[in-house]
Design a protein around this motif. Structure first.
Motif, PDB file in Angstrom:
ATOM      1  N   GLN A 182      -0.097  -2.430  -5.007  1.00 58.64           N
ATOM      2  CA  GLN A 182      -0.586  -2.054  -3.683  1.00 58.64           C
ATOM      3  C   GLN A 182      -1.560  -3.101  -3.153  1.00 58.64           C
ATOM      4  O   GLN A 182      -1.527  -3.456  -1.969  1.00 58.64           O
ATOM      5  N   ARG A 229       0.411  -6.192  -2.027  1.00 60.43           N
ATOM      6  CA  ARG A 229       1.062  -5.969  -0.731  1.00 60.43           C
ATOM      7  C   ARG A 229       0.054  -6.009   0.406  1.00 60.43           C
ATOM      8  O   ARG A 229       0.330  -6.536   1.490  1.00 60.43           O
ATOM      9  N   ASP A 230      -1.119  -5.436   0.177  1.00 62.55           N
ATOM     10  CA  ASP A 230      -2.148  -5.399   1.207  1.00 62.55           C
ATOM     11  C   ASP A 230      -2.607  -6.808   1.588  1.00 62.55           C
ATOM     12  O   ASP A 230      -2.838  -7.102   2.762  1.00 62.55           O
ATOM     13  N   GLN A 288      -9.448   0.647  -6.414  1.00 62.71           N
ATOM     14  CA  GLN A 288      -8.762  -0.128  -5.377  1.00 62.71           C
ATOM     15  C   GLN A 288      -9.562  -1.375  -5.015  1.00 62.71           C
ATOM     16  O   GLN A 288      -9.009  -2.472  -4.879  1.00 62.71           O
TER      17      GLN A 288
END
Length: 299
Positions: free
Chosen positions: A119, A122-123, A172
């Motif tokens: 994730q 991709r960000d 994150q």
């Protein structure tokens, strides 16, 4: 064991440390945290590769930690509270250590789930970005890594009811920082006619230790046990960059970190990464990063 990979939850079965007594906590999505206390370990242990990237933060004490690939030489690193390791290898390796202080040598293991890393990639790089792996770091210092790991530990073991949302947010943020700061070159994996991974790791660590000094190809080639020509050729096949280009990238990564995390002047940071001329430092930084050091600090 060769080639074997295990899950994060299984790692305590392979480590000789004493797990710290902690209150039971429900499992958190994409985050596994383990705390250990270690004594001296003279006989090496074989550490299996893990599916998830592993971060190890030294919580207390000091030790000399030695690591080696199965076909490599021992590499020693002196560590103390605040230092960290980052491991993202698909191969087992050996470790041993000697505690160098009267304090208990305690460490925190954090495994980040692959969906969290994907994730973050991709960000930062878009949906079609190729899979990313990390550089191996031994005994590194990074204020953001330390802060985020300590916040995770406090939330998981200091709060009566840890918040899964808060834990996931911290994880994150950590994944984003790792993807930005410690990506391995795309073709770092061992291949034919490329520099062997254990030699590459040794050379990169030597580069990091000498960022303030002039680039010296013969010194690095000697570490790899090769002639200057063969070392340069195999290094570029392993990383996609020449040794001098890779050295500049490491300098700029360190400069970016100092610009964001310290109050050192731009001149002082330039000298810290080997540029006695502020103009030359600014020129190289702008070429590699896209903006001047002052503009980068203000973003």
């Amino acid at each position: 064991m060769d080639g074997q990979r295990v899950t994060a939850e299984a790692m305590p079965h392979y480590l000789p440390g004493e797990p710290l007594s902690l209150p039971p906590r429900p499992p958190m999505q994409d985050v596994v945290v383990q705390l250990f206390s270690y004594q001296d370990l003279a006989e090496p242990i074989l550490v299996p590769a893990v599916v998830e990237p592993l971060l190890v933060l030294v919580l207390s004490g000091a030790a000399t930690v030695e690591e080696r690939a199965l076909d490599g030489d021992w590499q020693a690193t002196n560590v103390e509270a605040g230092d960290f390791f980052l491991t993202s290898t698909s191969e087992p390796y050996e470790m041993r250590w000697q505690v160098r202080s009267d304090d208990r040598f305690e460490v925190m293991h954090l495994y980040l789930g692959l969906p969290l890393i994907e994730q973050a990639v991709r960000d930062l790089h878009g949906e079609r970005c190729a899979p990313l792996t990390f550089l191996d770091v031994s005994g590194g210092r990074d204020g953001r890594v330390r802060f985020l790991l300590e916040q995770l530990r406090l939330e998981l073991y200091g709060e009566r009811q840890p918040s899964p949302l808060f834990v996931h947010s911290l994880a994150q943020a950590l994944a984003i920082h790792l993807v930005r700061t410690y990506p391995a070159p795309r073709n770092l994996a061992r291949g034919a006619n490329a520099l062997q991974s254990y030699k590459l790791r040794r050379v990169i660590e030597a580069m990091k230790a000498r960022l303030a000094e002039a680039f010296c190809l013969p010194y690095l080639a000697q570490i790899a046990g090769l002639s200057d020509y063969h070392f340069s050729r195999l290094f570029k096949r392993a990383t996609g960059l020449s040794p001098s280009q890779y050295f500049i990238r490491l300098r700029m990564a360190r400069a970016r970190q100092l610009l964001l995390e310290t109050d050192l002047s731009v001149i002082e940071i330039g000298m810290e990464v080997g540029y006695s001329s502020p103009g030359h430092f600014s020129q190289v930084f702008r070429r590699e990063v896209g903006v001047t050091p002052r503009a980068y600090r203000q973003t």
